[in-house]
Design a protein around this motif. Structure first.
Motif, short mmCIF file in Angstrom:
data_model
loop_
_atom_site.label_atom_id
_atom_site.label_comp_id
_atom_site.label_asym_id
_atom_site.label_seq_id
_atom_site.Cartn_x
_atom_site.Cartn_y
_atom_site.Cartn_z
N GLY A 21 -8.15 -13.36 3.50
CA GLY A 21 -6.78 -11.86 2.87
C GLY A 21 -5.85 -13.51 2.23
O GLY A 21 -5.11 -12.77 1.07
N VAL A 22 -5.59 -14.32 2.52
CA VAL A 22 -4.80 -15.27 1.70
C VAL A 22 -5.19 -15.49 -0.12
O VAL A 22 -4.37 -15.32 -0.17
N ARG A 23 -6.52 -16.07 -0.42
CA ARG A 23 -7.58 -15.86 -1.29
C ARG A 23 -7.11 -14.40 -1.98
O ARG A 23 -6.75 -14.09 -3.01
N LYS A 24 -7.47 -12.86 -1.31
CA LYS A 24 -6.86 -12.15 -2.45
C LYS A 24 -5.79 -12.02 -2.69
O LYS A 24 -5.60 -11.21 -4.06
N THR A 25 -4.75 -12.33 -1.87
CA THR A 25 -2.91 -11.60 -1.67
C THR A 25 -3.22 -12.63 -2.97
O THR A 25 -1.72 -12.78 -3.77
N MET A 26 -3.34 -14.29 -3.03
CA MET A 26 -3.37 -15.21 -3.95
C MET A 26 -3.52 -14.79 -5.35
O MET A 26 -2.72 -14.71 -6.43
N ASN A 33 -1.33 -2.74 -1.37
CA ASN A 33 -0.74 -1.86 -2.40
C ASN A 33 -2.26 -1.21 -3.29
O ASN A 33 -2.18 -0.06 -3.87
N GLU A 34 -3.37 -2.06 -3.79
CA GLU A 34 -4.11 -0.84 -5.25
C GLU A 34 -5.32 -1.54 -4.27
O GLU A 34 -5.96 -1.32 -5.47
N VAL A 35 -5.65 -2.08 -3.09
CA VAL A 35 -7.04 -1.90 -2.73
C VAL A 35 -7.55 -0.39 -3.01
O VAL A 35 -7.20 0.54 -2.23
N PRO A 36 -8.91 -0.14 -3.78
CA PRO A 36 -9.38 1.21 -3.53
C PRO A 36 -9.89 1.68 -2.39
O PRO A 36 -10.17 0.88 -1.52
N LYS A 37 -9.82 2.59 -1.47
CA LYS A 37 -10.01 3.30 -0.68
C LYS A 37 -11.47 3.15 0.30
O LYS A 37 -12.26 3.06 -0.84
N SER A 38 -11.94 2.61 1.73
CA SER A 38 -12.93 2.49 1.44
C SER A 38 -14.53 3.68 2.06
O SER A 38 -13.63 5.24 2.06
#
Length: 87
Positions: A21-26, A33-38
């Motif tokens: 999570g930290v790596r993706k947010t960094m 807010n932008e991640v596509p729905k699973s």
């Protein structure tokens, strides 16, 4: 998630998820807010890109788990659902 503190393997797994999570947010501060729905309805798959049902804190509301339980119930009761073909 207090159960994860006492179990060293689960604690490591949770720390690994936090690291992802930290790596993706960094990499992208707006990632959440932008991640596509699973496509399968799993929030962990959507946010982290992997499914970890054993450490999911929303398992009672999980559409993936509910579908698996439904399919197991149908199989146990020897029920086959036939879908109508589109005409």
């Amino acid at each position: 998630m207090s159960w994860g503190i006492e179990n060293s393997k689960k604690r490591k797994d949770i720390l690994d998820l936090m690291d992802i999570g930290v790596r993706k947010t960094m990499a992208n501060p707006n990632y959440v807010n932008e991640v596509p729905k699973s496509t399968n309805g799993c929030w962990m798959d959507q946010i982290y890109g992997l499914m970890r049902c054993d450490i999911c804190d929303l398992s009672s509301q999980c559409p993936v788990r509910e579908e698996e339980e439904w399919q197991a119930w149908l199989k146990e009761h020897n029920i086959v659902i036939e879908k109508k073909k589109a005409e």
